[in-house]
Enzyme design. Structure first.
Site, mmCIF file in Angstrom:
data_model
loop_
_atom_site.group_PDB
_atom_site.id
_atom_site.type_symbol
_atom_site.label_atom_id
_atom_site.label_comp_id
_atom_site.label_asym_id
_atom_site.label_seq_id
_atom_site.Cartn_x
_atom_site.Cartn_y
_atom_site.Cartn_z
ATOM 1 N N LYS A 113 -5.082 100.420 1.955
ATOM 2 C CA LYS A 113 -4.161 101.562 2.065
ATOM 3 C C LYS A 113 -4.924 102.836 2.434
ATOM 4 C CE LYS A 113 -1.473 99.212 -1.437
ATOM 5 N NZ LYS A 113 -1.300 99.066 -2.898
ATOM 6 N N THR A 167 -6.603 96.011 -2.645
ATOM 7 C CA THR A 167 -5.558 96.309 -1.662
ATOM 8 C C THR A 167 -5.507 97.821 -1.435
ATOM 9 O OG1 THR A 167 -4.023 96.104 -3.529
ATOM 10 C CG2 THR A 167 -4.067 94.301 -1.929
ATOM 11 N N LYS A 186 -15.088 97.624 -11.826
ATOM 12 C CA LYS A 186 -14.754 98.491 -10.689
ATOM 13 C C LYS A 186 -15.701 99.695 -10.607
ATOM 14 C CE LYS A 186 -9.805 97.221 -10.924
ATOM 15 N NZ LYS A 186 -9.460 96.622 -9.605
ATOM 16 N N LYS A 194 -7.544 103.457 -8.888
ATOM 17 C CA LYS A 194 -7.320 102.050 -9.212
ATOM 18 C C LYS A 194 -7.387 101.930 -10.724
ATOM 19 C CE LYS A 194 -11.058 101.038 -6.738
ATOM 20 N NZ LYS A 194 -10.776 99.890 -5.914
ATOM 21 N N ARG A 195 -7.023 100.767 -11.299
ATOM 22 C CA ARG A 195 -7.164 100.585 -12.726
ATOM 23 C C ARG A 195 -8.616 100.856 -13.143
ATOM 24 N NH1 ARG A 195 -2.649 98.586 -15.829
ATOM 25 N NH2 ARG A 195 -4.220 98.385 -17.462
ATOM 26 N N HIS A 241 -5.903 85.238 -8.472
ATOM 27 C CA HIS A 241 -6.203 86.647 -8.172
ATOM 28 C C HIS A 241 -7.474 87.164 -8.814
ATOM 29 C CE1 HIS A 241 -2.342 87.697 -6.246
ATOM 30 N NE2 HIS A 241 -1.892 86.703 -6.994
#
Ligand code: 475
Length: 835
Positions: A673, A669, A567, A561-562, A370
């Site tokens: 969504k 992911t 990110k 998100k985290r 992952h």
């Protein structure tokens, strides 16, 4: 054939009936007999519990029939091993899957209760950190919906991911007490407890046939108690099991210690045992070599493998066929000790010869990677590993020795390669490398998006790719449209179903039929109204909980998100400051009003991530209160982002921020969504963004930034962030303002660590991507001004997201890796699925 559950169980009508009167009666009955309350003194939680039991009663028959069918037919079974299952609330999902949502809503109304309030009451099982754990939850949903015999195995953490509060702009972690009021969805199975050994030593002995055998003499033995949760498919009779293990002291414990007369010591030692499953490690995408974490991994994996063997024994199947009966998926390397544990069980407990055991093992396991981030790759200090799992280390040495012989034959005279591929890292302090063990012990290895799978082959797992090219494959992630469309966005779901029927819920490709309606002005109008209504709901929530007024007509720009440097939530923050500076320079500037929303948790020990949260909140304080801004931009950090709240967030987005440095986000992911709820994406060519962009059409996706290849090239040619700072006045002003203390009550030091990391290293190339991002955001703002044009793009995003259903992902796994056919479960007419 064995019949474990009789076929003729008589079930009282009050526990199965689904007409309104029966539901109401059953609900009050459960309130009285289970919660021991009557309406006048019942709390909201009592009502929630009563309803949860009422719904649970209505799925038990399916669950038991499914279990019985699997026991009797002994079909090939997928075992999904994951240290995390980020399930989210059960009640709403089970109502949807049973087809009881509307009738229960009505029944509650007639009792003067509001179903939405009761759904809000559920304390979600947050047994995961983020993407990896939520993916596991989507996959068990799809496995059940596709009627695949499957079981999820994991850990029943007493405390899941922490609750997040924000104090003075900083994250504060609060213990997650999800079990404090009881969990109506789980069933403890103490009668099925198993024992797990730890520590000690091994010894050689001769068995009754004169063979040398090895015996593990452990230092301590622990008990694993399974807690089972039904996982219903959507409109099917299949209800698979999620089996989570809780650690307890074995009974023998009392015995020994009491004999020694040390009562207090005995009780203390007993409670120590429970530590193993006390708490989820809250580090997303990072590995710390903590012994308790290895204990957790071995504990749940050993329980699960023993459980699988026990089930085969009940089914009268020989262990020779273990690999035919089970396909075990390793969700990242966390359960990879299973490779050594299955070998140990077969060799030591069941007397298999090495070759036979190895053949079975390597035809059983498949490994999903992952993340490419080097700090996430699991390695265990050899000394720790040896003291905890002495027998497994011996087995790993033997696996490694035989494996390296193979490598030597395929690649002679290549000492470097041997050192790189060895399961034991001997370059300095010695470690056991779990990814290497996973690659050697598995028949299939997959990444989670096309780019990620390619990068795995070219970089992180390159040597293993050269050794075993046939093992490598890609399975692009997916998400369940049941939870993330039907349940979370009923307005949109109804609009879609009214146009194209409800086939899309199980066959998401059918959303493509919506393309025809892009040209229908009425449909566009209705579609826009849905988005507007959902945004209004979120705006109301924000007003209630944050006392901030956000304009529901502004562009809702969301990054949820985290929190992680890769990110790049801080790139988004740089853009906000850019806009703010422009407004300060020209208060009458005509800009597209935007609401910037953030949500996400930072690992408690990840200082930079916590500082990013403080940065966002500090910017919010200034921007939201500066009269010059005149409400044209608003910034809100939404606290305690979890699955329950995510379900309100995805539907409300106009714009989805997917802005990781290319090559760093394995898949993502959340990106899926958002998009299937009609948000447009601003994103880099990273992870599944690439495939989303291909699917929705390049004109309906806002692309910016360097490619993964360009990122590598830039770094190789000596990237210097100062070049960007010095040559871009607007960027310079942003950084200078942040450094000046403007956003930190005059304190120039507060954000220094973050700014220094950007100026002196900028590992994630924010400065290199800044200009491209800003220009892309300008295109977004322009596009949003033409609301009809925006709506067309938005509709096309929804219409073209079929590929990103987790049902498709599971079908890919089935076809290329698991090869486990569907099995129909028969349930007598009176309790069959009502749609
Ligand atoms: C990726 N978590 C996403 C998602 O495939 C991807 C690692 C070590 C310890 C604890 N947690 C982790 C992850 O590695 C993780 O969540 N990875 C994520 O998996 C599902 O969509 O891009 O970052």
């Amino acid at each position: 054939m064995v019949s474990i559950v009789p076929n003729n169980i008589q079930i009282e009508d009050d526990r199965t009936g689904i007409d309104i009167e029966t539901l109401k009666r059953a609900f009050l009955d459960n309130l009285f007999y289970i919660q021991a309350k009557f309406p006048r003194i019942a709390t909201k939680n009592d009502y929630y519990m009563a309803l949860a039991y009422t719904v649970r009663d209505r799925l038990l028959n399916r669950w038991l029939r499914t279990t019985q069918t699997y026991l009797e037919k002994a079909p090939r079974t997928v075992a999904y091993l994951s240290a995390e299952f980020l399930l989210g609330p059960h009640l709403g999902n089970n109502l949807i899957n049973l087809g009881l949502y509307n009738v229960v809503k009505q029944a509650m109304e007639e009792l003067g209760l509001n179903l939405t309030d009761l759904l809000e009451q559920e304390e979600e099982p947050g047994l995961g950190n983020g993407g990896l754990g939520r993916l596991a939850a989507c996959y068990i949903d799809s496995l059940a919906t596709l009627e695949i015999p499957a079981i999820g195995y994991g850990i029943r953490y007493q405390f899941g991911i922490f609750d997040q509060e924000i104090k003075d702009g900083w994250q504060v972690e609060i213990t997650d007490l999800w079990l404090q009021y009881g969990n109506p969805w789980e069933v403890a199975r103490p009668e099925a407890a198993l024992e797990v050994k730890f520590g000690g030593r091994t010894e050689v002995y001769t068995d009754e046939h004169g063979r040398y055998r090895i015996r593990w003499v452990p230092f301590k033995v622990m008990k694993g108690v399974p807690y089972d949760t039904p996982i219903l498919g959507f409109q099917t009779n299949t209800a698979n099991t999620l089996r989570l293990w809780k650690a307890e002291a074995p009974e023998s414990f009392d015995f020994e210690a009491f004999n020694k007369g040390d009562y207090f010591g005995a009780v203390h030692a007993k409670s120590e045992c429970e530590n193993i499953t006390k708490v989820l490690y809250p580090n997303d995408e990072s590995h710390q070599g903590k012994q308790l974490r290895l204990e957790q991994q071995y504990f749940f994996v050993s329980c699960s493998l023993q459980d699988m063997i026990r089930i085969m024994q009940i089914q009268n199947l020989t262990l020779e066929r273990f690999h035919e009966h089970y396909a075990i998926q390793l969700n990242d390397t966390h359960p990879t000790i299973g490779v050594a544990e299955l070998m140990r069980l077969l060799l030591d407990e069941y007397g298999f010869e090495w070759d036979r055991a190895w053949n079975i093992t390597t035809r059983t396991f498949a490994y999903t990677n992952h993340t490419l981030l080097p700090e996430a790759l699991e390695r265990w200090p050899l000394a720790m590993f040896a003291s905890l799992l002495p027998r497994h280390l011996e087995i790993i040495y033997e696996i490694n020795c035989r494996f390296l012989d193979e490598v030597r034959i395929k690649f002679p005279d290549d000492g470097d390669r041997l050192r790189r591929m060895s399961i034991i890292d001997e370059s300095g302090e010695r470690y056991v490398r779990m990814a290497n063990l996973a690659c050697v012990g598995s028949f299939a290895i997959n990444g989670v998006a096309e780019l990620h799978s390619e990068l795995l082959k070219q970089t992180t797992l390159h040597d293993f790719y050269e050794m075993y090219p046939e093992k490598f494959t890609n399975v692009t992630n997916g998400v369940t449209p049941r939870r993330f469309m039907l349940l979370s966005n009923p307005r949109l779901a109804n609009l879609i179903t009214n146009k194209i029927g409800d086939g899309w819920i199980k066959r998401l490709d059918e959303l493509r039929k919506l393309e025809d309606f892009v040209h229908d002005a009425n449909f566009r109008h209705d579609f826009r109204q849905v988005k507007q209504a959902v945004k209004q709901d979120l705006a109301d929530h924000i007003r209630t909980h944050y006392s901030i007024d956000v304009n529901p007509n502004s562009l809702f720009d969301i990054q949820a998100k985290r929190i992680h440097e890769y990110k790049r939530q801080h790139l988004n923050a740089l853009y906000i400051v850019t806009l703010y500076n422009r407004l300060k320079a020209d208060p009458d500037l005509d800009i597209t009003p935007r609401t910037f929303l953030f949500g996400g948790k930072a690992a408690p020990g990840y200082y930079m991530a916590k500082l990013m949260i403080k940065l966002i909140n500090s910017i919010a304080d200034v921007v939201n209160n500066d009269p010059d801004v005149r409400d044209r931009i608003k910034v809100v950090f939404l606290k305690d982002y979890n699955v329950k709240f995510a379900q309100r967030v995805y539907p409300a987005a106009d714009l989805s921020e997917q802005i990781s440095t290319a090559g760093k986000e394995a898949s993502g992911t959340g990106n899926m969504k958002f998009s299937m709820n009609g948000a447009l994406t601003i994103g880099t060519l990273d992870g599944a963004n690439i495939e989303i962009r291909e699917a929705v059409g390049v004109d309906n996706f806002f692309l910016f930034g360097l490619t993964a290849e360009e990122v590598l090239a830039k770094k190789a040619s000596g990237y210097n962030p100062w070049d960007y700072y010095n040559s871009n006045p607007e960027l310079k002003l942003v950084i200078d303002r942040l450094a000046s203390g403007f956003f930190s009550h005059g304190d120039p030091n507060l954000f220094k660590p973050l700014l220094d990391s950007l100026l002196y290293r900028d590992e994630y190339l924010l400065l290199a991507d800044y200009q491209s991002y800003v220009e892309c955001q300008e295109r977004v703002s322009q596009a949003y001004r033409d609301s009809d044009y925006w709506t067309r793009m938005s509709i096309l995003n929804v219409a073209r997201m079929g590929k990103f259903s987790s049902d498709r992902s599971i079908q890919d796994y089935l076809q290329h890796i698991w090869k486990a056919p569907a099995v129909k479960v028969d349930v007598p007419e009176y309790t069959q699925s009502h749609s």
